[in-house]
Write an enzyme that holds these catalytic residues in place. Sequence first.
Site, PDB file in Angstrom:
ATOM      1  N   ASN A 160     -59.556  50.692 -88.949  1.00  0.00           N
ATOM      2  CA  ASN A 160     -58.600  51.533 -89.649  1.00  0.00           C
ATOM      3  C   ASN A 160     -57.262  51.426 -88.930  1.00  0.00           C
ATOM      4  O   ASN A 160     -57.024  52.071 -87.905  1.00  0.00           O
ATOM      5  CB  ASN A 160     -59.083  52.980 -89.675  1.00  0.00           C
ATOM      6  CG  ASN A 160     -60.342  53.146 -90.506  1.00  0.00           C
ATOM      7  OD1 ASN A 160     -60.297  53.087 -91.732  1.00  0.00           O
ATOM      8  ND2 ASN A 160     -61.475  53.321 -89.835  1.00  0.00           N
ATOM      9  N   GLU A 161     -56.395  50.568 -89.473  1.00  0.00           N
ATOM     10  CA  GLU A 161     -55.115  50.280 -88.836  1.00  0.00           C
ATOM     11  C   GLU A 161     -54.130  51.431 -89.027  1.00  0.00           C
ATOM     12  O   GLU A 161     -54.361  52.323 -89.863  1.00  0.00           O
ATOM     13  CB  GLU A 161     -54.526  48.986 -89.426  1.00  0.00           C
ATOM     14  CG  GLU A 161     -55.406  47.757 -89.244  1.00  0.00           C
ATOM     15  CD  GLU A 161     -55.430  47.222 -87.822  1.00  0.00           C
ATOM     16  OE1 GLU A 161     -55.068  47.963 -86.886  1.00  0.00           O
ATOM     17  OE2 GLU A 161     -55.811  46.056 -87.630  1.00  0.00           O
TER      18      GLU A 161
END
Length: 635
Positions: free
Chosen positions: A157-158
């Site tokens: 999850n950037e």
Amino acid sequence: MSMVDSFEKIPVRIYPDLKEGSKFAAREIADLIRSKQAAGLPCILGLATGSSPRSLYAELVRMHKEEGLSFKNVITFNLDEYYPIENDALQSYNRFMHTHLFDHIDIDPKNIHIPNGEVPKEKIKAHCLEYERMIEDAGGIDLQVLGIGNNGHIGFNEPGSSINSRTRLVTLDTSTRIANSHEFANISEVPRLAITMGISSILKAKRILLMAWGPAKAAVVQKAVEDNVTEQIPASLLQQHNESLFILDEAAAAELTRYKSPWLTGDLEWTPKMIRKAVVNMALKVNKPLLSLTNIDYRDNGLGDLLVEKGDAYEINLQVYYMLRDSITGWPGGKPDLHLPNHPERTKPYPKRCVIFSPHPDDDIISMGGTFQRLHDQGHDVHVAYQTSGNIAVTDEFVTRFMDFAVGFEDMFGVDSKKSKAILDQARHYLRFKKSNEIDTPEIRSVKGLIRRCEAKATCRYVGIKEENIHFQNLPFYETGTIEKKPMGEEDVKMTMELLRAIKPHQVYCAGDLADPHGTHKVCLDIIFESLRRIKAAGDEWVKDCWVWLYKGAWQEWDLSEIEMAIPMSPDQVMKKRFGIFIHQSQKDMVPFQGSDSREFWQRAEDRNANTANLYAQLGLTKYAAMEAFVRWHF
């Protein structure tokens, strides 16, 4: 009431090293598994991959084999997987989990769930929905293990990922691909996509343990723990989970206020070391030379207590100025025939026997090339010990080029080249069809190691080191043929003890750079430390007069407030060091597995050394072209 953790918005536990931190995490998981077993219930674990949980999984395997910890009631769901990637590829998280955990415990294979990097793209959405459904059907995750990326990502999850996100296909941030490129031959081979559990999926876990090790994680850990909640630092969203815990080693905790600025968290013992740290950090923050700091600067920056205890700013400024001034020396082995009580090194004995331990065959010249040359030029008996072969950091093109040279050399001088031609043909054929889950043949690895060995010997000749003072250890822990290395072994320690006892050095230089993305430097350092401890415990007389100096590698430099010996370099010495680094031709231009920094090693070294010199000058000390820095280790 203690205020030591008053700036932290997530509970934090800090351990001396990753081994102790991993033991704590393993005990927490084992206790949960056993309590669920006692109640006749399954234990649902969310698992992570990457460098952070490796030692955790090693400890769980040990507990299974030595303490009877059973995983028969355990159901696992992994966070993420690259996409697309073959399940048995060397870099796949499927392979990682089986190599490090599943193949060594009694878990039921049907209870293992990992996102599938082989699913056709048109079926990815359905695969992700099914993954979420399986987690819900299992009863939800009891305990989720996490690492943290340098940009704050959890799972994949950037930054910018929604708090409501669920399992999905994502595009990897460039910084993440660069950070993970040390697992691949080069950045172009790192997948651009990945399947990951979403932040919403992670936050549904009943309990979350996030582990972070090493100085590279310190800055982002501080933002996640102490700054405001933001989707730009996904790990900060864990502040909204009531049962989350960060497990850190001291290096990863270094930027937390309790370590970085402990004077802001309450009562403090003002040791000379702490005074130096506080005043140096303040001077750099307000951009003033040390001797220009005022009482107002101290009060405005939370150091009023120091004024109360130690008096006027002028006296404190002088004390810190002299500390920094006395760390600077052009004589790393001590200055002969001159007694300087505040000099970093002893005058006697002179000359000294020195051994420089180089984890890879170029760390000596990259990290302390100026000091290396100074020690030799000033008459000391300098030895170099190359701890590993460094063979994986030679490209396939480079090795076939050198094999081709060997064949041409033999042909040119009438030597029978039949065997070398056969080896070359075999190597070319193998490399042409090499799959992602295959490692180089022993012959190819040997030639790659020979290339690095010849470069290292040429560097020593360039400095002036005698042939008999060059030692190639080729420590066994490194020789796996993959980026993944074995832990420190008994043979590694034995070989190092034998070398130390043969040389009986007065000075030992070794790499204290734990930011090395492959972990090789850390293992090499642990081997030296363990060897010296055993030698001391055995009562060897020579070790009482042995000093150990730690240098940093290609990735980071010591904090200015920590430096105990700074070796200045002139512009000519900087150039001489550069030419020494250039001898390592296999490491120039495009280096495989070099981590997140795309600069060449000589550029990193020069920038780092120039920055250290500039910081000294900024504080009001003499301006040099460059400086190499060291910290002493006491054992």
